[in-house]
Design a protein around this motif. Structure first.
Motif, mmCIF file in Angstrom:
data_model
loop_
_atom_site.group_PDB
_atom_site.id
_atom_site.type_symbol
_atom_site.label_atom_id
_atom_site.label_comp_id
_atom_site.label_asym_id
_atom_site.label_seq_id
_atom_site.Cartn_x
_atom_site.Cartn_y
_atom_site.Cartn_z
ATOM 1 N N ASN A 1 5.308 -5.347 6.015
ATOM 2 C CA ASN A 1 4.257 -4.340 6.214
ATOM 3 C C ASN A 1 3.107 -4.935 7.003
ATOM 4 O OD1 ASN A 1 5.363 -2.254 4.460
ATOM 5 N ND2 ASN A 1 4.921 -3.680 2.793
ATOM 6 N N ASN A 2 2.901 -6.225 6.844
ATOM 7 C CA ASN A 2 1.713 -6.873 7.404
ATOM 8 C C ASN A 2 1.991 -7.458 8.780
ATOM 9 O OD1 ASN A 2 1.275 -7.667 4.077
ATOM 10 N ND2 ASN A 2 -0.311 -6.557 5.169
ATOM 11 N N LEU A 3 0.912 -7.594 9.531
ATOM 12 C CA LEU A 3 1.044 -7.961 10.940
ATOM 13 C C LEU A 3 1.654 -9.354 11.162
ATOM 14 C CD1 LEU A 3 0.452 -7.392 13.934
ATOM 15 C CD2 LEU A 3 -1.869 -8.250 13.549
ATOM 16 N N GLN B 1 5.502 -3.232 16.933
ATOM 17 C CA GLN B 1 4.833 -1.958 17.196
ATOM 18 C C GLN B 1 3.370 -2.143 16.848
ATOM 19 O OE1 GLN B 1 6.762 1.291 15.188
ATOM 20 N NE2 GLN B 1 8.576 1.105 16.470
ATOM 21 N N VAL B 2 2.511 -1.907 17.824
ATOM 22 C CA VAL B 2 1.066 -2.013 17.600
ATOM 23 C C VAL B 2 0.586 -0.622 17.190
ATOM 24 C CG1 VAL B 2 -1.163 -2.530 18.652
ATOM 25 C CG2 VAL B 2 0.868 -3.871 19.289
ATOM 26 N N PHE B 3 0.055 -0.552 15.979
ATOM 27 C CA PHE B 3 -0.308 0.759 15.418
ATOM 28 C C PHE B 3 -1.665 1.217 15.942
ATOM 29 C CE2 PHE B 3 2.256 -0.770 11.516
ATOM 30 C CZ PHE B 3 3.440 -0.295 12.058
ATOM 31 N N THR C 1 -9.376 -4.237 0.103
ATOM 32 C CA THR C 1 -8.922 -2.854 0.062
ATOM 33 C C THR C 1 -9.815 -2.006 -0.854
ATOM 34 O OG1 THR C 1 -6.913 -1.533 -0.071
ATOM 35 C CG2 THR C 1 -7.255 -3.103 -1.826
ATOM 36 N N ARG D 1 -9.437 -7.024 12.246
ATOM 37 C CA ARG D 1 -9.422 -7.452 10.846
ATOM 38 C C ARG D 1 -9.955 -8.876 10.723
ATOM 39 N NH1 ARG D 1 -8.358 -2.933 10.797
ATOM 40 N NH2 ARG D 1 -6.735 -1.775 9.693
ATOM 41 N N VAL E 1 -5.533 -6.847 16.903
ATOM 42 C CA VAL E 1 -4.084 -7.093 16.876
ATOM 43 C C VAL E 1 -3.679 -7.886 18.118
ATOM 44 C CG1 VAL E 1 -1.805 -5.989 16.913
ATOM 45 C CG2 VAL E 1 -3.652 -4.984 15.535
ATOM 46 N N ASP F 1 -5.135 3.518 8.139
ATOM 47 C CA ASP F 1 -5.741 2.310 8.716
ATOM 48 C C ASP F 1 -7.174 2.581 9.175
ATOM 49 O OD1 ASP F 1 -3.708 0.540 8.373
ATOM 50 O OD2 ASP F 1 -3.103 0.433 10.482
ATOM 51 N N TYR G 1 -8.906 -12.139 9.486
ATOM 52 C CA TYR G 1 -7.765 -12.964 9.062
ATOM 53 C C TYR G 1 -8.302 -14.273 8.493
ATOM 54 C CZ TYR G 1 -5.211 -9.426 11.547
ATOM 55 O OH TYR G 1 -4.716 -8.209 11.930
ATOM 56 N N TYR H 1 -2.933 1.466 -4.638
ATOM 57 C CA TYR H 1 -3.078 0.008 -4.763
ATOM 58 C C TYR H 1 -4.555 -0.387 -4.844
ATOM 59 C CZ TYR H 1 -3.458 -4.827 -3.247
ATOM 60 O OH TYR H 1 -3.810 -6.137 -3.158
ATOM 61 N N SER I 1 -9.291 -7.432 -3.769
ATOM 62 C CA SER I 1 -8.899 -7.255 -2.372
ATOM 63 C C SER I 1 -9.984 -6.511 -1.613
ATOM 64 C CB SER I 1 -7.600 -6.438 -2.330
ATOM 65 O OG SER I 1 -7.320 -6.027 -1.018
ATOM 66 N N ARG J 1 -1.332 3.969 12.314
ATOM 67 C CA ARG J 1 -0.717 4.029 10.987
ATOM 68 C C ARG J 1 -1.670 4.795 10.061
ATOM 69 N NH1 ARG J 1 0.686 -1.700 8.191
ATOM 70 N NH2 ARG J 1 -1.587 -1.843 8.243
ATOM 71 N N ASN K 1 -7.697 -10.664 5.002
ATOM 72 C CA ASN K 1 -6.281 -10.643 5.416
ATOM 73 C C ASN K 1 -5.692 -12.057 5.427
ATOM 74 O OD1 ASN K 1 -7.524 -8.078 6.367
ATOM 75 N ND2 ASN K 1 -5.485 -7.702 7.166
ATOM 76 N N VAL L 1 0.817 -1.209 0.000
ATOM 77 C CA VAL L 1 0.000 0.000 0.000
ATOM 78 C C VAL L 1 0.858 1.270 0.000
ATOM 79 C CG1 VAL L 1 -1.645 1.319 1.400
ATOM 80 C CG2 VAL L 1 -1.965 -1.145 1.056
HETATM 81 C C1 WQD Z 1 -3.437 -5.615 10.183
HETATM 82 C C2 WQD Z 1 -3.594 -4.918 11.525
HETATM 83 C C3 WQD Z 1 -2.553 -2.766 11.603
HETATM 84 C C4 WQD Z 1 1.574 -4.255 11.260
HETATM 85 C C5 WQD Z 1 -3.320 -4.844 4.195
HETATM 86 C C6 WQD Z 1 -3.709 -4.135 2.933
HETATM 87 C C7 WQD Z 1 -4.863 -4.843 2.293
HETATM 88 C C8 WQD Z 1 -4.591 -6.339 2.102
HETATM 89 C C9 WQD Z 1 -4.105 -6.960 3.358
HETATM 90 C C10 WQD Z 1 -3.729 -6.674 -0.108
HETATM 91 C C11 WQD Z 1 -3.911 -3.432 11.395
HETATM 92 C C12 WQD Z 1 -1.889 -3.708 12.570
HETATM 93 C C13 WQD Z 1 0.186 -4.159 11.332
HETATM 94 C C14 WQD Z 1 2.366 -3.913 12.387
HETATM 95 C C15 WQD Z 1 0.335 -3.428 13.607
HETATM 96 N N1 WQD Z 1 -3.562 -6.578 1.145
HETATM 97 N N2 WQD Z 1 -0.417 -3.756 12.491
HETATM 98 N N3 WQD Z 1 1.704 -3.506 13.526
HETATM 99 O O1 WQD Z 1 -3.708 -3.073 6.766
HETATM 100 O O2 WQD Z 1 -5.560 -4.733 7.262
HETATM 101 O O3 WQD Z 1 -4.434 -4.800 5.093
HETATM 102 O O4 WQD Z 1 -3.030 -6.200 3.891
HETATM 103 O O5 WQD Z 1 -4.704 -6.503 -0.769
HETATM 104 O O6 WQD Z 1 -5.069 -4.210 1.086
HETATM 105 O O7 WQD Z 1 -4.077 -2.795 3.237
HETATM 106 O O8 WQD Z 1 -3.203 -5.559 7.074
HETATM 107 O O9 WQD Z 1 -1.467 -6.868 8.199
HETATM 108 O O10 WQD Z 1 -0.935 -4.499 7.489
HETATM 109 O O11 WQD Z 1 -2.503 -4.892 9.369
HETATM 110 O O12 WQD Z 1 -0.207 -3.059 14.635
HETATM 111 O O13 WQD Z 1 3.592 -3.926 12.375
HETATM 112 O O14 WQD Z 1 -2.348 -4.993 12.214
HETATM 113 O O15 WQD Z 1 -2.636 -1.459 12.132
HETATM 114 O O16 WQD Z 1 -4.783 -3.104 12.469
HETATM 115 P P1 WQD Z 1 -4.260 -4.421 6.626
HETATM 116 P P2 WQD Z 1 -1.924 -5.485 8.000
#
Ligand code: WQD
Ligand code: NAD
Length: 336
Positions: free
Chosen positions: A196-198, A214-216, A125, A229, A268, A294, A231, A147, A123, A291, A177, A85
């Motif tokens: 980038n993803n959790l 880091q919890v955003f 998204t 989210r 999270v 979000d 998952y 994206y 997605s 973040r 997710n 993203v």
């Molecule tokens: C999940 C949760 C974050 C990382 C993204 C794309 C989406 C789709 C899936 C492709 C949120 C929190 C995250 C971290 C955190 N991809 N977090 N610390 O943002 O729901 O979706 O991936 O199509 O389009 O936007 O997924 O895994 O990034 O975040 O606290 O280091 O985890 O704030 O609440 P997201 P994510």
């Protein structure tokens, strides 16, 4: 034979494993811009037989025509694309070139080859900030980044194509997710650089590649203040593709748009706790600022996929954490 563009990537490899197990023949097609050849070798080990993988670019008409000329392709699953993203906001032209340009070149090559069945990776998204959850397919589409807009545009292109060519069968799958890995621990998610993803971030903390998570944001209007989210286990997602593929192979000659998610929301901290339980490791966490971009909460209504495809996600958050951990523990550096 089923052509999987982007087939060497995270979701492509898992879908290929499920399709091979079900007896389909597949050909993977990838430029390895975000994947590595050892992933394909691992897939062959899982399948117990050789798997054709063609290196090429979906933006190249020549590459695409060569694949359709060489293999008897019945249907395409189009995974190839870029998906980060933040990067999409910095490099919009690169994202539109890959995600829109690549889709156009693929569809033109399919037209030349007379292949009229496609399953497309869209997605969640595309919904942007939903008015409420669960989100149904009829919800407004308000993608909040480049994206997401590239996915909405690709959906529009496929819908417009169907108006002009109603004998096509098109599934637009909006994934929520995806996390987890094949239970055998041979394939899994292997992001380049800092995840980038959790889930991949959590698994890298667990193996000591990163000091803390880091919890955003800890002040969202959710039960524990952290983001919620939907998952979905990547093996459930792969089975969702199998269901959509079999639907398309029946030549329904329509466009089907379906959410693929579990229909459940987890925060999270829920995920971190489930992961700690599954792994026996402690995940040091620090709550930091939200973040940008979000949303507080987003989970789906998966009823349509159940009704139309007979598919439903079966695996739990515990299963997702166990399999993600099994993959990361056995492969601390991913595919190397
Ligand atoms: C999940 C949760 C974050 C990382 C993204 C794309 C989406 C789709 C899936 C492709 C949120 C929190 C995250 C971290 C955190 N991809 N977090 N610390 O943002 O729901 O979706 O991936 O199509 O389009 O936007 O997924 O895994 O990034 O975040 O606290 O280091 O985890 O704030 O609440 P997201 P994510
Ligand atoms: P991934 O990056 O692991 O896989 C995508 C694959 O496409 C990679 O192997 C990459 O090398 C290849 N690729 C990219 N551009 C290409 C090109 N021009 N020509 C040929 N190959 C190319 O990503 P993934 O998580 O497996 O995602 C697959 C698809 O699902 C993507 O379209 C993505 O946008 C979509 N999606 C992913 C998620 C997610 O969170 N993982 C969620 C919703 C939708």
């Amino acid at each position: 034979m089923i052509l999987l563009t982007g087939g060497a990537g995270y979701i492509g490899l898992h879908t290929a494993a499920v399709l091979l197990e079900a007896g389909h023949e597949v050909v993977l097609f990838d430029n390895f811009s975000n994947s590595k050849p050892p992933g394909v070798e691992r897939l062959q080990a899982i399948a117990g037989r050789p798997v054709v993988c063609v290196q090429g670019d979906v933006r190249s008409a020549q590459d695409m025509d060569a694949v359709f000329g060489r293999y008897p392709v019945d249907a395409v699953i189009h995974f190839a694309g870029l998906k980060a993203v933040a990067e999409s906001e910095q490099q919009p032209l690169r994202y539109y070139d890959n995600n829109i340009g690549g889709t156009l070149v693929l569809l033109q090559a399919m037209t030349r080859a007379g292949v009229k069945r496609i399953v497309f990776s869209s997605s969640a998204t595309v919904y942007g900030e939903p008015d409420s959850s669960p989100v149904a397919e009829t919800a407004a589409l308000r993608p909040a980044n480049v994206y997401g807009r590239s996915k909405r545009m690709a959906e529009d292109i496929l819908r417009d194509l169907h108006v002009a060519a109603p004998d096509w069968s098109i599934a637009l799958l909006r994934y929520f997710n995806p996390v987890g890995a094949h239970p055998g621990g041979l394939i899994g998610e292997d992001p380049n650089g800092i995840p980038n993803n959790l889930m991949p971030f959590v698994t890298q903390v667990a193996v000591g590649r990163r000091p803390e998570l880091q919890v955003f944001g800890g002040d969202y209007a959710t039960a524990d203040g952290t983001g919620v989210r939907d998952y979905i286990h990547v093996m459930d997602l792969a089975e969702g593709h199998q269901a959509a593929l079999e639907w398309a192979l029946g030549d329904p000659r329509e466009v089907l748009t379906a959410n693929l998610g579990s229909g459940r929301g987890h925060s999270v901290l829920d995920l971190v706790r489930a992961f700690e339980q599954a792994s026996g490791r402690t995940i040091p966490c620090r709550i930091v600022a939200r973040r940008p971009g979000d949303v507080a909460a987003c989970w789906c209504d998966p009823a349509l996929a159940r009704q139309r495809l007979g598919w439903t996600a079966r695996r739990t958050l515990q299963d997702m954490c166990r399999d993600a951990w099994n993959w990361q523990r056995n492969n601390p550096d991913g595919f190397g």
